[in-house]
Design an enzyme around this catalytic site. Structure first.
Site, PDB file in Angstrom:
ATOM      1  N   ASP A   1     -12.001  10.341   4.328  1.00 15.13           N
ATOM      2  CA  ASP A   1     -10.846   9.842   4.782  1.00 15.13           C
ATOM      3  C   ASP A   1     -10.486  10.141   6.289  1.00 15.13           C
ATOM      4  O   ASP A   1      -9.461   9.569   7.188  1.00 15.13           O
ATOM      5  CB  ASP A   1      -9.589   9.979   4.056  1.00 15.13           C
ATOM      6  CG  ASP A   1      -9.571   9.424   2.631  1.00 15.13           C
ATOM      7  OD1 ASP A   1     -10.301   8.139   2.495  1.00 15.13           O
ATOM      8  OD2 ASP A   1      -9.190   9.903   1.864  1.00 15.13           O
TER       9      ASP A   1
ATOM     10  N   GLN B   1     -13.055   8.692  -7.202  1.00 14.82           N
ATOM     11  CA  GLN B   1     -12.115   7.748  -7.980  1.00 14.82           C
ATOM     12  C   GLN B   1     -13.005   7.218  -9.088  1.00 14.82           C
ATOM     13  O   GLN B   1     -12.472   7.130 -10.191  1.00 14.82           O
ATOM     14  CB  GLN B   1     -11.820   6.731  -7.165  1.00 14.82           C
ATOM     15  CG  GLN B   1     -10.851   7.130  -5.909  1.00 14.82           C
ATOM     16  CD  GLN B   1     -10.391   6.038  -4.955  1.00 14.82           C
ATOM     17  OE1 GLN B   1     -11.237   4.885  -4.949  1.00 14.82           O
ATOM     18  NE2 GLN B   1      -9.397   6.284  -4.004  1.00 14.82           N
TER      19      GLN B   1
ATOM     20  N   SER C   1     -18.099   8.848  -5.561  1.00 11.20           N
ATOM     21  CA  SER C   1     -16.754   8.539  -5.502  1.00 11.20           C
ATOM     22  C   SER C   1     -15.977   9.269  -6.405  1.00 11.20           C
ATOM     23  O   SER C   1     -16.070   9.338  -7.588  1.00 11.20           O
ATOM     24  CB  SER C   1     -16.574   6.976  -5.568  1.00 11.20           C
ATOM     25  OG  SER C   1     -15.172   7.029  -5.985  1.00 11.20           O
TER      26      SER C   1
ATOM     27  N   LYS D   1     -12.591   0.759   2.050  1.00  7.12           N
ATOM     28  CA  LYS D   1     -11.254   1.673   2.024  1.00  7.12           C
ATOM     29  C   LYS D   1     -10.089   0.600   2.280  1.00  7.12           C
ATOM     30  O   LYS D   1     -10.086  -0.327   2.047  1.00  7.12           O
ATOM     31  CB  LYS D   1     -11.401   2.591   3.081  1.00  7.12           C
ATOM     32  CG  LYS D   1     -12.254   3.796   2.776  1.00  7.12           C
ATOM     33  CD  LYS D   1     -12.260   4.533   1.572  1.00  7.12           C
ATOM     34  CE  LYS D   1     -13.200   5.725   0.980  1.00  7.12           C
ATOM     35  NZ  LYS D   1     -12.815   6.027  -0.074  1.00  7.12           N
TER      36      LYS D   1
ATOM     37  N   LYS E   1      -2.387  14.087  -1.552  1.00 10.71           N
ATOM     38  CA  LYS E   1      -2.154  12.693  -2.134  1.00 10.71           C
ATOM     39  C   LYS E   1      -3.010  12.736  -3.406  1.00 10.71           C
ATOM     40  O   LYS E   1      -2.564  12.369  -4.511  1.00 10.71           O
ATOM     41  CB  LYS E   1      -2.451  11.531  -1.182  1.00 10.71           C
ATOM     42  CG  LYS E   1      -2.099  10.283  -1.760  1.00 10.71           C
ATOM     43  CD  LYS E   1      -2.071   9.329  -0.792  1.00 10.71           C
ATOM     44  CE  LYS E   1      -3.189   8.735   0.125  1.00 10.71           C
ATOM     45  NZ  LYS E   1      -3.929   7.769  -0.797  1.00 10.71           N
TER      46      LYS E   1
HETATM   47  C1  S3P Z   1      -9.726  10.022  -3.577  1.00  9.51           C
HETATM   48  C2  S3P Z   1     -11.152   9.676  -3.280  1.00  9.51           C
HETATM   49  C3  S3P Z   1     -11.445   9.315  -2.159  1.00  9.51           C
HETATM   50  C4  S3P Z   1     -10.547   8.867  -1.039  1.00  9.51           C
HETATM   51  C5  S3P Z   1      -9.233   8.368  -1.462  1.00  9.51           C
HETATM   52  C6  S3P Z   1      -8.844   9.507  -2.330  1.00  9.51           C
HETATM   53  C7  S3P Z   1      -9.111  10.438  -4.820  1.00  9.51           C
HETATM   54  O1  S3P Z   1     -11.920   7.756  -2.632  1.00  9.51           O
HETATM   55  O2  S3P Z   1     -11.031   8.085   0.227  1.00  9.51           O
HETATM   56  O3  S3P Z   1      -8.361   8.452  -0.517  1.00  9.51           O
HETATM   57  O4  S3P Z   1      -8.011  11.068  -4.621  1.00  9.51           O
HETATM   58  O5  S3P Z   1      -9.914  10.634  -5.740  1.00  9.51           O
HETATM   59  P1  S3P Z   1     -13.534   7.633  -3.197  1.00  9.51           P
HETATM   60  O6  S3P Z   1     -13.640   8.622  -4.318  1.00  9.51           O
HETATM   61  O7  S3P Z   1     -13.612   6.192  -3.689  1.00  9.51           O
HETATM   62  O8  S3P Z   1     -14.520   8.127  -2.188  1.00  9.51           O
END
Ligand code: S3P
Length: 450
Positions: A330, A179, A177, A357, A30
């Site tokens: 996750d 993200q 993170s 989450k 993903k």
């Molecule tokens: C992800 C980062 C994770 C993860 C999410 C996907 C990504 O979140 O939990 O399902 O693709 O960058 P965080 O980076 O906020 O921990």
């Protein structure tokens, strides 16, 4: 508000199943799928994507990149061609970008919008509307973006006005993170200077790898004991590239744990991504005594990949250090299920990020364990699960709170617990693993409408 907010719930029950046998290829990763669509938008020319996860979350990102000027063509299952718009030449979308359940898609696209002279409104379902977005907006404001509208507490719907000249910043992420890191780097791509992100714990590095794959200059150095310093030179000449998406370790986690807890099982999972920043669950399960053979390690599309042969095992409780959290963030819900079948106690430390989450996963997992008769406790940010040494009562009804991983984790429990486990709604499984029921069914898992 998304369409799934309006649909009636679809409860599903998992019942004790015979040994699981066979081979399964999990869907595409993903994280990489979101990033593939986004990077394709940011270069001029044609990007080819193979093995894309066609789950609801990623398709929402696809719709968003189309709204910003890319042209997407679906060539076949997992196979897409994207005509990019190009860095610096995006357009404001005419309508609100509805990200449904997708935290990653919305947050990464906030980085893109924040670093361009365009305006976009971000929204999603009831779950996404509860998730904190200030952690993304704060660095984007430092770079020159403006928030025109936001719901209380920095929540969606959020109307964001980007800046055509994002300031290069040095940013220390407040939590590990990917993200946050990725949003800053995506905005930094269009900055005339150099953007630096420091993280105390290394989070998944798919953005850094993919930026390089598309021609950007990114360097990664160690920072502190477990952290990293990422340096990006802005305004690179991005070139279209082919992206081959490996199988998602976060989805592979479900058949993996199922094969361990359903007696007599012998399952092979093929093509699983083995990126070191994503394999915390594998490390933990091996420590618990899982019989997992890692076979055919190889490099595919720039990522380490392997096949796993997994046989049913009596797991032992372990202590999972907080420092491992970013590499298995996750996977805690399904690890809690594995721990319920283990002998002895498992302590998972430092789970504070689980509270923000798709649901408050710490609370949702604890409630699910309570509903299925598993002895557990939350102490501070740690989850302690006392395993039943192969026996779990089951029998409960688990609330999924619009969270795909809560749904799949407790269905896996029901395949091996004494009584069936029912989840209140299966709809969210489609966000990350639309083929979950059919692929698990092919191994011998039994699910029933409830
Ligand atoms: C992800 C980062 C994770 C993860 C999410 C996907 C990504 O979140 O939990 O399902 O693709 O960058 P965080 O980076 O906020 O921990």
């Amino acid at each position: 508000m998304s369409s799934h907010d309006l649909l009636p719930p679809n409860p599903l029950r998992a019942v004790q199943s015979g040994p699981l046998r066979g081979t399964l290829k999990p869907p595409g990763d993903k994280s990489i799928s979101h990033r593939a669509f986004i990077m394709a938008l940011l270069c001029v020319g044609e990007t080819q994507i193979e093995g894309l996860l066609e789950g609801d979350d990623v398709l929402r990102t696809g719709a968003a990149v189309a709204a910003l000027g890319a042209k997407l063509t679906h060539l076949g299952p997992g196979n897409w061609r994207v005509q990019g718009a190009g860095l610096g030449t995006l357009k404001s979308p005419g309508e609100t970008l509805d990200f449904g359940n997708a935290g990653t898609g919305s947050r990464l696209m906030m980085g893109v919008v924040g670093g361009h002279g365009i305006t976009a409104r971000f929204d999603g379902d009831a779950s996404l509307r509860k998730r904190p977005m200030r952690r993304i907006l704060d660095p984007l404001l430092q770079m020159g973006a403006q928030v025109l509208e936001e719901a209380p507490g920095g929540r969606c719907p959020i109307h964001l006005q980007g800046t055509p000249e994002p300031l290069p910043i040095e940013y220390h992420t407040p939590v590990a993170s990917a993200q946050i890191k990725s949003a800053v780097l995506l905005a930094g791509l269009n900055s005339p200077g150099t953007t630096v992100v420091y993280e105390k714990e290394a989070s998944r590095d798919h953005s850094e790898k993919m930026f390089r794959h598309f021609g950007a200059d990114v360097t990664v150095k160690p920072h502190g004991e477990h952290g990293r310093k990422i340096t990006l030179i802005g305004r690179p000449n991005l070139k279209p590239a082919t992206v081959i998406v490996p199988a998602d370790p976060s989805s592979a986690a479900f058949p993996l744990v199922a094969a361990l807890v359903v007696p007599g099982s012998d399952v092979t999972i093929t093509g699983m991504m083995m990126n070191p920043l994503r394999v915390g669950l594998l490390t933990t399960l091996l420590e618990m005594g899982a019989d997992i053979q890692v076979m055919n390690p190889r490099l595919e599309g720039g990522e380490d990949v392997a096949d796993l042969r997994v046989r049913a095992s009596q797991l032992q409780g372990v202590d999972v250090p907080a420092a491992r959290a970013p590499s298995m963030i996750d996977e805690y819900p399904v690890l809690a299920v594995a721990a319920a079948f283990a002998k002895g106690q498992t302590r998972m430390r430092g789970l504070q990020e689980l509270r923000v989450k798709e649901s408050d996963r710490l609370a949702a997992v604890a409630a699910g364990l309570a509903a299925t008769g598993v002895d557990h406790e939350i102490i501070g940010d740690d989850l302690l699960v006392s395993g039943g040494a192969g026996t779990v009562a089951g029998g409960g009804r688990v609330e999924t709170h619009l969270d795909h991983r809560i749904a799949m984790s407790f269905l896996i429990m029901g395949l091996a617990s004494a009584k069936p486990v029912t989840i209140d709604d299966e709809a969210m499984i489609a966000t990350s693993f639309p083929t979950f029921k059919s692929l698990m069914g092919a191994l011998g898992a039994q699910f029933e409408a409830a």
